[in-house]
Design a protein around this motif. Sequence first.
Motif, mmCIF file in Angstrom:
data_model
loop_
_atom_site.group_PDB
_atom_site.id
_atom_site.type_symbol
_atom_site.label_atom_id
_atom_site.label_comp_id
_atom_site.label_asym_id
_atom_site.label_seq_id
_atom_site.Cartn_x
_atom_site.Cartn_y
_atom_site.Cartn_z
ATOM 1 N N ASP A 22 -3.242 -3.642 0.201
ATOM 2 C CA ASP A 22 -3.841 -2.797 1.230
ATOM 3 C C ASP A 22 -2.867 -2.596 2.396
ATOM 4 O OD1 ASP A 22 -6.109 -1.316 2.248
ATOM 5 O OD2 ASP A 22 -6.413 -2.958 3.664
ATOM 6 N N LYS A 79 -1.419 1.021 3.564
ATOM 7 C CA LYS A 79 -1.575 1.479 4.948
ATOM 8 C C LYS A 79 -0.214 1.816 5.574
ATOM 9 C CE LYS A 79 -5.966 -0.672 6.265
ATOM 10 N NZ LYS A 79 -6.695 -0.171 5.196
ATOM 11 N N SER A 102 -6.687 3.562 0.575
ATOM 12 C CA SER A 102 -6.241 2.512 1.488
ATOM 13 C C SER A 102 -7.243 2.304 2.612
ATOM 14 C CB SER A 102 -4.863 2.833 2.061
ATOM 15 O OG SER A 102 -4.925 4.005 2.837
ATOM 16 N N ALA A 110 -10.923 1.617 3.252
ATOM 17 C CA ALA A 110 -11.934 1.060 2.344
ATOM 18 C C ALA A 110 -13.253 1.827 2.386
ATOM 19 C CB ALA A 110 -12.162 -0.409 2.648
#
Length: 114
Positions: free
Chosen positions: A56, A60, A82, A84
């Motif tokens: 993640d 990002k 990315s 959620a």
Amino acid sequence: MEDPEFSVLLTEVGTTRLDVIQAVRAISGLSLWRSKLLLETTPVVVVEDTWFEAADKVAKRLEAAGAHAVLLCGWCNRRIPSVAVGVDPGPCESPYWPAENCRASSPPTKQTRG
């Protein structure tokens, strides 16, 4: 139960190509030239088989550079943006784990410090 591993799939380079090349270079350790070549094969996996939080973070970072990236669940190959939200609503198709245990079904939410 063991968590699945996740990969980061770069889906689009975006308009700030140089920033994305530099981000890929920093993430992967590839040379500038090889990072540029990697982007020419989009969609491409930038990071493979890592835990959710690390994947993640990489996604990002790519998004911040102007690219579009998603996480791929190692159990069921579902795509997770990315951010959620909008997790693929399809069922987990893993032959090894029950769907309710798949982190692609319920990625962790951000915790706020109080």
